[in-house]
Every structure is written in C-alpha cells, then in structure tokens.
Design a protein around this motif. Sequence first.
Motif, short mmCIF file in Angstrom:
data_model
loop_
_atom_site.label_atom_id
_atom_site.label_comp_id
_atom_site.label_asym_id
_atom_site.label_seq_id
_atom_site.Cartn_x
_atom_site.Cartn_y
_atom_site.Cartn_z
N LEU A 32 0.83 -1.20 0.00
CA LEU A 32 0.00 0.00 0.00
C LEU A 32 0.86 1.25 0.00
CD1 LEU A 32 -2.61 1.61 0.35
CD2 LEU A 32 -2.48 1.13 2.78
N ALA A 33 1.87 1.28 0.84
CA ALA A 33 2.75 2.44 0.90
C ALA A 33 3.48 2.65 -0.42
CB ALA A 33 3.76 2.26 2.04
N LEU A 34 4.02 1.56 -0.96
CA LEU A 34 4.75 1.66 -2.23
C LEU A 34 3.82 2.07 -3.36
CD1 LEU A 34 7.42 1.27 -3.72
CD2 LEU A 34 6.82 -1.15 -4.04
N GLY A 35 2.62 1.48 -3.38
CA GLY A 35 1.66 1.83 -4.42
C GLY A 35 1.23 3.27 -4.34
N SER A 36 1.06 3.80 -3.13
CA SER A 36 0.69 5.21 -2.97
C SER A 36 1.76 6.13 -3.52
CB SER A 36 0.46 5.51 -1.49
OG SER A 36 -0.56 4.71 -0.95
#
Length: 536
Positions: free
Chosen positions: A358-362
């Motif tokens: 999620l963090a990387l995708g954001s």
Amino acid sequence: MFTELSSSSSSSLSLSVQPVNVCVCISFRAMASDSPIGTHHTRIVLRSAIASRLLLLTLIILWRSIVKPYDTSASINPTCLSSSSSTSASIVFPRIASAIEDSIVWDSVYFVRIAQCGYEYEQSYAFFPLLPLSISLVSRTVFALFIPLVGYRAVLGLSGYVISNIAFVLAALCLYRLSAIILKDREGALRASILFCFNPASIFYSSIYTESLYSLLSIGGVYQLVSGANNVGTLLLALSGAARSNGVINAGYTCYQTMHAAYDAVFHRRSLVLTVKVLSSGALHCLCIFIPFIVFQAHGYYNICWGHDPDQISPWCKARLPLLYNYIQRRYWGVGFLRYFQLKQLPNFLLASPILSLALGSIIHYVKLQPEIFLSLGFRGSNEDKNSASMFSPMGADRRAKGSYSLKERTSTIQQEDHILRRRKQTIKGDGHSTLPVENDSSDSSRNLSVAVLPFILHLGFMAATAFFVMHVQIWSGGRNSFLIGQSTSLLVCCPFNGISHKQEEMGILDMGILCGLHPSWQFALLELLPFHLRN
C-alpha cells in the motif's frame, strides 16, 4: 525482567508537565469550522470517535471477562527502588482495582511503572517520558480522590486510559481539519477520519500506549504548520518527539518549509536579509523539535553513566557519541539494519506485505500523477499550488498575523467546494449516478494530489524504508499493523492504481483507508493521499 540500576535514577522523573496541557489548549483554538458543511462533518467525526472508543472499551471488557489474557505481565509490579513513590495502605474497592491493574499489560507495564517510580532500569529508557509524565500529573490532580478507593497503581492505569482515549478523539478532529486543507475535499477528509476512528488496530489507541498522544501532537502540529501558525506547530511537533522517538522525523516538515521559503527569498524576492531570516528561523524551529530527544538522551546518560565506575557502566557510555536509545533498541529488542532478514522471519514479512505494498503503491501513484513535482521536490509546482498552503510561505506566522492568510480566501474556497458538492448530490439524485465533466476528473486528480501532498509522500517513503530495513518486523506485521486486516485487503491493494471500474476502486480505497490508522508515522501520507479517490 529488568536490569537494576542505581536507585538515584528513580527520583529523576521531575520534569515539568504543564506544557502538555498548554499545548493542547493552544492547538485547538482553531477547531471551530468555518462553513455549515464543515460544522456538520466535525460533529460526525466527533460522534464517530467517541462511539468507536465506547464500542472498543466495551469489547475489551467483554472479552477480558470471557477469555484469559495471553500476556501475564500485569502481575509484574515490584516495589519501587525509591521509597518516595506514593502507595496506598488499604483500598475500598479491591475488585475494581484488580480489574484495572490486570489490564496493564505489554508496554503499558513500562509506562505505568515509569509514572509510578521513575526511570529505574536501563531498558525503560526505550519509552519516552511524555505519556508517563502526563499519567503522573493526571493521577495526582484530576483523579487524586480515587487513590484511597482503588489504590495508586490503579489510578495510574485509569489516568492512562483517559489520556489515550481523549487524545484519540482530538486527533480524529485534527485529522479531519488537516485532510480538508491538504486534499481540498471535505467529503474525502470525512471518510478518512471515520476510517481512522474504526481502524482494526484501534485497540492500541485506547490502551496505555503512546499512539494516541503521538497522533494528536504530530497531526495537530502539521495542521498548525499548514495553517500558518509555525510557532505553535513547532511546539506540538517538539512534544511529539517527547512522546515517541520518531517524533524527531517531523522536523522534516519544517525543513521542507524552510527550503522552499529560502528558495523564494533568493530567486523571487532577491532579498539577502529575508534569506538569512528564513534560514535562521527554520534552523531554530528544527532544533526545537530535536530538543526533547536530546534532553532525554542526556538525562539517561546522567543517570546511568555519570559518576559511575568506568569498569561497571554499560558499553554505550564509553562510545564517542553515547546514544542510549540506539543501544537499548539493539540490545533488548534486536533492532538494526537488516537484522530481521532471516529465513525464519519470512512469514512475518509476508504478513507485512499488504501495508508495505500500500505504501509503495501510494508513492508510485503520486509519482505517475506528478512526476515533475516529485523529482523537483516541489520546486516546479505552480504558484497557485504553493500559495494554497502556507507551508510554502516564507513567513507563515506573519501571514496569519497580518491577515494575508485570510479567512476570506479559505471561506471562498470552501464555498466553492460546497457549491460543487451540492451539484454532485443533485446530479446523483436525478440520474442515480454522478456525471461530472470529464475535465474535472483529471484536473482535480492532479490538483488535489499536488505539491501540498509531497511532504507526506516523502515522510511515507522514509518510514516505509525504515520499517522494512530496520524495524522489528513483528511490530509492523503483527497486531499493531497490517496483520489484523491484511487478509481482507491483499486482493484490493492495487485497485486504485489500475484502470478498473469505479466501484472496485472505491472498495479498494475503503479497505486501504482502514490501514491508515495503523501506525502514527504512516497516518499523514496515507490519509492525505488515498481519500481523494473516494470522491463521487
């Protein structure tokens, strides 16, 4: 369990706690909403936060009465090394006292112990002093009358629960205000705040942990910065550093603000005096944020190392730069660069993959939308974007004082948002679905995920990298993070970053929005970025 130190350290918990109350009063002087919709949303967030705390506390009491707790540390309560701590010879309601004391488990044991006896042991310095100081203050003032009834330790526990739950409610209100300013979308800010109230890891925000207090101070501090109150924001961020070690990272917001203000002073205003003033002011504010951490490390060095036999002191005392916190984390908790990259930890890394994805995708999503702003650290952002947030103002506090950061500008913007929102609702009622012009979708996307969001993205990236390479993997993959909801979100993590249907995207963001409240260090970027996709 503990490594005993000299009893002289037990009397060292004598720092002043009055700034905590002062900063809370200052921090929420601007919480009154400036539009009918804002007032309505604030009430919804307030009711949701209170309801979530009542529901959670009810569930805690219910399950503790049914299931035997896994942790048995509640019974660990040796006599203080110093006899100066308050004790109660007899209590009136022993069953209530026992129920409260039995709920003091895991890290809560350390916080209550420090509030009761001070810093007696080396490993207790891993827990920063703001929460224990606040607990001690509240127990000796507000709840002092309860000490003869249930005992001092039970009152300490009760004070900790009250502080954490009140701080959580205030943090939710701050989060809504901050999200509304950064995203320029009150509906998205409302959804983010409600998801924060009901996130599955919410139990840590109602326990005697620093999560709620740190969230209040850090979110409130950033809110004050973007509102133009730099001095108040710096005070709150400095206090966040007294609550948790990662509070010092919040100095990055001040550095970011100073960097852009200095650029404006040099290349746009061409004023040497203003440049020196901006740089000196920024350096002073950053130093203020670091002061609690530095003072706490010096406090530990004085108690553990100063005046002791060189042959008997801990190894870190002899280091060229004696940093107690790093030593404690490495020795007692095994924290260090790549120290958890072991084959036996593979299941924990798999459990942590949803929140990391999620963090990387954001971050990737933001970079795709605003590549120039990201690569230039915001220097290529439009003047309109920079002027919309006082974080980019050379003199944020002066702007508020002089009225240039005026209520008229914000009221005009809010009125436009309310007008658009009414049109959307009318369209939905008439046609059953939203039919906004196509140009609004793309332009709003790039505008609302603009330069104002970049500091939160950078913060998110730094914390994600730290968590992956340095942190205790069982912390950010276990109960305090994504383990509780990883199974329900793993299939939806990539939804907002792909060209799929609006309904699927909304479901993905709703699930991932729940993740936003899992760790205070991650809240800003995730909660400021993701809710934008929830707009109709």
